[in-house]
Design a protein around this motif. Sequence first.
Motif, short mmCIF file in Angstrom:
data_model
loop_
_atom_site.label_atom_id
_atom_site.label_comp_id
_atom_site.label_asym_id
_atom_site.label_seq_id
_atom_site.Cartn_x
_atom_site.Cartn_y
_atom_site.Cartn_z
N LYS A 245 9.06 -2.11 -47.86
CA LYS A 245 8.15 -2.53 -46.81
C LYS A 245 8.91 -3.44 -45.85
O LYS A 245 9.52 -4.43 -46.27
N VAL A 246 8.91 -3.08 -44.57
CA VAL A 246 9.70 -3.84 -43.59
C VAL A 246 9.31 -5.31 -43.58
O VAL A 246 10.16 -6.19 -43.50
N ASP A 247 8.01 -5.58 -43.68
CA ASP A 247 7.55 -6.97 -43.64
C ASP A 247 7.17 -7.47 -45.02
O ASP A 247 6.32 -8.34 -45.19
N GLY A 248 7.78 -6.89 -46.06
CA GLY A 248 7.47 -7.30 -47.42
C GLY A 248 7.82 -8.75 -47.67
O GLY A 248 8.73 -9.32 -47.05
N THR A 249 7.10 -9.36 -48.61
CA THR A 249 7.31 -10.77 -48.91
C THR A 249 8.37 -10.99 -49.98
O THR A 249 8.75 -12.12 -50.25
N CYS A 250 8.84 -9.89 -50.60
CA CYS A 250 9.86 -9.99 -51.64
C CYS A 250 11.15 -9.31 -51.19
O CYS A 250 11.13 -8.44 -50.32
N VAL A 251 12.25 -9.73 -51.80
CA VAL A 251 13.54 -9.13 -51.48
C VAL A 251 14.22 -8.70 -52.77
O VAL A 251 13.92 -9.20 -53.86
N PRO A 420 29.83 8.40 -62.42
CA PRO A 420 29.55 7.66 -61.18
C PRO A 420 30.41 6.41 -61.03
O PRO A 420 30.76 5.75 -62.01
N LEU A 421 30.76 6.11 -59.78
CA LEU A 421 31.43 4.85 -59.47
C LEU A 421 30.44 3.70 -59.53
O LEU A 421 30.81 2.58 -59.91
N TRP A 422 29.23 3.98 -59.11
CA TRP A 422 28.22 2.92 -59.07
C TRP A 422 26.84 3.56 -59.12
O TRP A 422 26.60 4.60 -58.50
N SER A 423 25.95 2.98 -59.89
CA SER A 423 24.56 3.40 -59.94
C SER A 423 23.70 2.25 -59.48
O SER A 423 23.94 1.10 -59.85
N GLY A 424 22.70 2.55 -58.68
CA GLY A 424 21.85 1.51 -58.14
C GLY A 424 20.39 1.89 -58.20
O GLY A 424 20.01 2.98 -58.62
N HIS A 425 19.57 0.97 -57.74
CA HIS A 425 18.12 1.09 -57.87
C HIS A 425 17.48 1.18 -56.49
O HIS A 425 17.08 2.25 -56.05
N THR A 426 17.40 0.11 -55.78
CA THR A 426 16.82 0.11 -54.44
C THR A 426 17.24 -1.18 -53.75
O THR A 426 17.97 -1.99 -54.32
N GLY A 427 16.81 -1.37 -52.53
CA GLY A 427 17.19 -2.57 -51.80
C GLY A 427 16.24 -2.87 -50.67
O GLY A 427 15.24 -2.18 -50.46
N GLY A 428 16.54 -3.93 -49.92
CA GLY A 428 15.71 -4.29 -48.77
C GLY A 428 14.54 -5.16 -49.16
O GLY A 428 14.53 -5.83 -50.20
N ARG A 429 13.52 -5.13 -48.33
CA ARG A 429 12.30 -5.88 -48.59
C ARG A 429 11.32 -5.02 -49.38
O ARG A 429 11.29 -3.80 -49.25
N MET A 430 10.51 -5.69 -50.19
CA MET A 430 9.59 -4.98 -51.06
C MET A 430 8.19 -5.55 -50.95
O MET A 430 8.00 -6.72 -50.62
N SER A 431 7.24 -4.71 -51.27
CA SER A 431 5.85 -5.14 -51.36
C SER A 431 5.69 -6.19 -52.46
O SER A 431 6.40 -6.15 -53.47
N SER A 432 4.76 -7.11 -52.28
CA SER A 432 4.55 -8.16 -53.28
C SER A 432 4.06 -7.59 -54.61
O SER A 432 4.14 -8.27 -55.63
N SER A 433 3.56 -6.34 -54.62
CA SER A 433 3.11 -5.74 -55.87
C SER A 433 4.28 -5.49 -56.83
O SER A 433 4.06 -5.25 -58.02
N PHE A 434 5.52 -5.54 -56.31
CA PHE A 434 6.70 -5.35 -57.14
C PHE A 434 7.38 -6.68 -57.49
O PHE A 434 8.47 -6.69 -58.04
N LYS A 435 6.73 -7.80 -57.16
CA LYS A 435 7.31 -9.10 -57.40
C LYS A 435 7.63 -9.32 -58.88
O LYS A 435 6.86 -8.92 -59.76
N ASN A 436 8.78 -9.93 -59.13
CA ASN A 436 9.23 -10.31 -60.48
C ASN A 436 9.57 -9.12 -61.37
O ASN A 436 9.53 -9.23 -62.60
N LEU A 437 9.90 -7.99 -60.76
CA LEU A 437 10.39 -6.85 -61.52
C LEU A 437 11.91 -6.97 -61.64
O LEU A 437 12.60 -7.20 -60.64
N LEU A 452 16.97 -7.67 -59.18
CA LEU A 452 15.84 -8.60 -59.21
C LEU A 452 15.02 -8.47 -57.93
O LEU A 452 15.57 -8.43 -56.83
N ILE A 453 13.71 -8.39 -58.08
CA ILE A 453 12.78 -8.40 -56.95
C ILE A 453 11.98 -9.70 -57.04
O ILE A 453 11.15 -9.87 -57.95
N LEU A 454 12.27 -10.62 -56.14
CA LEU A 454 11.64 -11.94 -56.18
C LEU A 454 11.09 -12.31 -54.82
O LEU A 454 11.47 -11.74 -53.78
N ASP A 455 10.21 -13.29 -54.82
CA ASP A 455 9.77 -13.92 -53.59
C ASP A 455 11.00 -14.39 -52.81
O ASP A 455 11.97 -14.88 -53.40
#
Length: 485
Positions: A245-251, A420-437, A452-455
């Motif tokens: 989410k572009v304006d998500g409260t978590c990163v 694989p050289l590298w495995s990843g998950h996701t990035g950027g801003r996230m919805s608050s519903s994913f906080k503390n994952l 880590l997805i945190l405030d």
Amino acid sequence: MSIVSEHEQPSLLKRKKYMELQVEIVSRETIRPETPTLPEFKHYKLSLLDQLSPLVYGIEFTCYAPPNNKLDDEHCSIAHLKKSLSKALSRFYPLAGRLTADESTIDCNDEGTPFVEDRCKCPLSLFLHAPYRVDMANQFLPSIIPAHGHRTSRSLAPTEMVPFAVQVSIFDCGGVIIGTKGLHKILDAASCGIFLKMWSDLAKGLQVESAIDITTAISLFPPCSWAAVSPPREPIPLCALEGNKVDGTCVVKVFEFNPDSVATLQAKARSDLVPKTTRIEAVSGFIWKHVMAAAATASGNPCAFGPSVVTHAVNIRSRTSPKLSPTTFGNLVVHGIADYKGQNGMVPKLSDLVTEIWRALADVKDADFLTTLQGKDGGQAIRRYKQNLAVLKDQPNISIYRFTSWSKLGMNPDFGFGMPLWSGHTGGRMSSSFKNLILLILNPGHQIEASLILDEKEMYILQSDPHFLQFASLIGRPHSHTTTI
């Protein structure tokens, strides 16, 4: 193989830019099973554990070095991935179907899996060396908007949600990124790993057994009316499904724990009760301690540790009695619950937190406990278990941190490109519903990477904490093994 193509003309290529990277979408297609699903398998009923799983997407991407002998025609390699994916979908036929409106069943109608192909006008090393490569990752993940729908809405009904989607990105150097999304309502990370291994083995021309166990989950955990979705949900915003989410409260930030750091944390985490801790337990306890500290500092009271709860996902396939086949399909995960009451002014010891995690994991790994969750009577036991967790969540000022580990789930498929050289998950801003994952990945080289997805404020405090950074390194600096790509 059945492929529904919607190729775009070169002049109409959709271009996306982020910093130095330029990604050009070449085609969007739908890959269908090589052989039609038999009538007797057209309806796949979800188990109780599927019913209770969130309607969100699990996300992964893997980066591969260019082959030693770069193929003259890269489309041959892409065509081979599509053909092998079509074969894999014939065996994992629910992934080519669609959820019913009440989310109780997969209609195995062979509608297929979205497959996006793109070209990156740069070497793979540009991405791997980028200081903010975690924030760029979403460019290499497929859209779940139905290819035939051309929707303008940013919401989807459950019946429109594809169970699985793929994006393959080819770099100028011949390096490859394969990004996938799997609907958590249908499959857990272990099931995703099973599917990726089968697909990659087929891509390498290996003989693959069709021994996918697609019936055991519902026999052990029959669906319950109390867990049913009624009435059907309204269309769900994409940010709630994918989190971005572009304006998500978590990163999202990713931290690396090298083997020496992990060994040191294991030694520090020892106690009389737990004289030998696992790598995952030690790293989880360390992260828990420091995210609690960050939350306390952000609240204006650095001494206010807790109360706090950690849930830790456990793959139960090898824990039941008798053990389940590792190829059992569905959501076969139970969550251990560690509860830290907190004492104002007291900084918790790492060993105490790890002990709480160890207790929580030991409880749900116990074969006798797992037996109580099975069958008709097991549904009520699971309901009580969920209600107990809800009571904890309803406590005032409590923080819930949700841990999951991909360390032994086969999430590093080869596909013939090498590991694989590298495995990843996701990035950027996230919805608050994913906080503390918090997602833990064991990468090649035996480093543990923690996504880590945190405030945003709490994340800033954490990544500035010298005690945390003594053991954890923020991902983003160049890696020596990628310099020649």
